[in-house]
Design a protein around this motif. Structure first.
Motif: not given
Length: 661
Positions: A333-355
């Motif tokens: 929750k908080g300002d732009f929480h949907e956008e930020i959590y979406t970015l966080f979720r995608i970033s985890k996928m990017l990390t997983k793919n890199r590893l």
């Protein structure tokens, strides 16, 4: 043994017959004797303190070979070809017993003091100064010098930072003509409305920055727009510095010379004047800003469906700190929480793919300081990389990778242009072998044939253990140094075939080069044929790449040295206290110990270890007691007491307590 000595004498005769005179850089110990490394001979040549003949540390000297002595090839300095420098920084000591306030300067890197025969004010006694050697009379054991600059009392923040900048040749301010040009750009930018005409307008898309709490130069911003329930449009917007800094201008030449901003605790030495770095170019909220962007659509599986590169105009809605974003991720929750959590979720996928693709996952804790109003360190803490840091890191890595791929894969013979790559070579396998031997007694295994997986497993297994910092440092030492080049060999650590630095043009000149070359490439693709004539040769960009690499290493060195000064100064308040430590290294005279609470190394002299006489083993990985045969090796856990600190030498002196924790 006799046979070995005969071989050495034969080798000496062979070299002597071939060339009795050699040149090399001299390394002088504090005891006065020295060693010279030459191209012609593998081992260093010993020079007695009576034969160094007025040479100083780092000088290029000509030596004459003399003989073998105690299994060492011995020589004599017969000529100083080139002084490394005539300027030194040290502590001024005045002699108040003489008629005049003459004195000498003690430089901890030199084996001799520099005499001063100029009447100086008494208040300059014990000050840190810049001294220049002006002569070395034949009848004097010490050189004569002249005081060029007085920095102040040693150990004070301002003194240490100014003297360090002087030592490394870093300018503190900008020349007047550079500041004037920056001011003209600022005034022109107030009325520059034409820029938006040829740019993609992103001002109405949700956009924000995420940076450290004390940041003032915002290089990058992220925009987020929902296309449908499964697809998001993400924009990575990088400050369009090259719109303002024109190639070949006075401002550009100054930025190239500096090549990077330097970050100290409590102070920044910027690559660009602050009116640019903190104002015009900085992507501040609620202000229209010019940017160079990578915009792409991505689905819930982390697949990039389409992308676009080009110039944009943006307006950031909010400036976030890492801590604020982390709180939004945790609480959802908080300002732009949907956008930020979406970015966080995608970033985890990017990390997983890199590893999955073989990237090495090394996240060292950084030592951070809190300073009081007088810039004295009052607390120290270890900053961990949290999810908000990784979010930004992954999108910056993706941008640098995709831009580099775009240029490299889409080159045609008609549009072939050079590019600047961030490259990272394979590890040094001798160092990998050393790492393998060190960690084995600590209970870790290592498969050299499956190197990246072994490194990641080692880092994972050691996490949270006392030896974690030592192992992370050992892993780092096995790695080659990343650098800039026009010859792409890929990035080993990231496991990327294509990689550049594009995302920090306010603080790195390499990124400015990358921006200019990408923009030229885009214009050539749009059939602007005259653009190709503006591009320089590959050799030109290779020279720039090497310069950026060299300045980057210099900046890293000076930042580390200043951090070490703060650590040593902070530890002074703990004199007499006991701490847990890990043995991290040995010399013939000393044991180096990582203080776990502070992640900084201290030193115990072998002769001061009570109860036995310890000597370095043949492997250099352990010390052995002469009487009790007790062995201590790298990675052993030790209790120590803080005896003393030397701020000038940046040394921490420890006392060995005979027990493991």
């Amino acid at each position: 043994m006799k046979s070995e000595n005969r071989k050495k004498k034969h080798s000496f005769k062979k070299i002597k017959k071939h060339n009795n005179f050699l040149t090399g850089i001299i390394n002088i110990t504090h005891q006065g004797f020295a060693f010279v490394k030459t191209k012609e001979y593998k081992k260093e040549i010993y020079i007695s303190k009576y034969k160094i003949n007025k040479s100083l540390e780092g000088d290029l000297v000509k030596i004459k070979l003399k003989k073998y002595r105690k299994n060492k090839l011995e020589g004599e300095v017969i000529k100083i070809i080139k002084r490394k420098t005539n300027n030194f920084i040290g502590i001024l000591k005045l002699n108040f017993q003489s008629k005049y306030n003459y004195g000498s300067v003690t430089v901890h890197k030199l084996h001799v003091d520099i005499l001063i025969k100029t009447n100086l004010k008494k208040e300059y006694h014990d000050n840190k100064v810049l001294v220049k050697i002006i002569s070395w009379p034949n009848n004097s054991e010490k050189p004569l010098g002249k005081i060029i600059k007085i920095f102040g009392k040693p150990g004070e923040y301002k003194t240490e930072i100014q003297s360090l900048l002087e030592e490394y040749g870093i300018p503190t301010g900008f020349p007047k003509e550079v500041e004037n040009e920056a001011n003209k750009i600022f005034l022109k930018s107030k009325n520059d409305n034409a820029s938006s005409i040829i740019r993609k307008d992103m001002r109405n898309v949700t956009t924000f920055t995420i940076d450290p709490i004390d940041a003032k130069d915002f290089d990058d911003a992220i925009s987020v727009r929902k296309i449908n329930s499964n697809i998001w449009e993400i924009g990575i917007h990088i400050s369009d510095v090259t719109h303002y800094v024109k190639e070949g201008s006075i401002l550009d030449r100054e930025a190239y010379y500096r090549a990077t901003s330097i970050y100290f605790v409590g102070k920044v030495i910027p690559m660009l004047p602050k009116i640019l770095s903190n104002n015009i170019c900085s992507l501040q909220p609620k202000e229209e800003k010019l940017s160079f962007s990578f915009i792409f659509n991505i689905n819930d599986k982390g697949e990039i469906l389409k992308n676009w590169f080009g110039k944009t105009i943006i307006q950031s809605d909010k400036r976030f700190t890492y801590d604020e974003v982390q709180k939004i991720i945790d609480e959802k929750k908080g300002d732009f929480h949907e956008e930020i959590y979406t970015l966080f979720r995608i970033s985890k996928m990017l990390t997983k793919n890199r590893l999955k693709n073989g990237a090495i996952f090394l996240e060292k804790e950084e030592v951070k300081f809190c300073l009081d109003e007088n810039k004295n360190p009052i607390s120290l803490y270890l900053e961990k990389c949290n999810e908000s840091h990784r979010l930004i890191e992954e999108f910056m890595l993706l941008t640098n990778k995709k831009i580099c791929e775009f240029v490299s894969k889409n080159k045609k013979n008609s549009t072939k242009i050079p590019y600047i790559y961030r490259v990272h070579d394979k590890p040094d396998y001798e160092k990998i072998f050393f790492l393998k031997k060190i960690i084995k007694p600590l209970g870790y295994s290592f498969d050299s044939k499956n190197l990246k997986n072994s490194i990641n497993l080692l880092l994972k297994q050691s996490k949270g253990k006392p030896e974690q910092n030592m192992i992370e440092n050992l892993v780092l030492r096995t790695m080659s140094k990343a650098k800039y080049s026009t010859n792409n060999i890929g990035h080993y650590g990231l496991s990327f075939l294509y990689y550049t630095h594009f995302t920090s043009p306010i603080r790195r000149y390499s990124d400015i080069i990358a921006h200019r070359l990408l923009y030229s490439f885009l214009k050539i693709r749009n059939n602007k044929k005259n653009e190709k004539n503006k591009i320089k040769t590959t050799d030109f960009y290779e020279k720039q790449s090497q310069h950026c690499s060299n300045r980057e290493r210099l900046a890293i060195d000076i930042e580390r040295e200043f951090s070490k000064y703060l650590q040593v100064k902070y530890l002074k308040k703990f004199l007499g206290k006991e701490f847990d430590g890990i043995i991290t290294g040995f010399t013939d005279w000393s044991v180096y110990i990582d203080l776990l609470s502070f992640q900084t190394e201290g030193m115990v002299k072998l002769r001061n270890i009570k109860g036995d006489h310890y000597t370095l083993s043949n492997t250099n990985y352990s010390i052995v007691g002469k009487k009790n045969k007790k062995t201590y090796q790298l990675g052993d856990k030790i209790k120590v007491r803080l005896l003393d600190v030397n701020i000038e030498k940046k040394q921490i002196i420890l006392d060995w307590i005979e027990k493991k924790f």
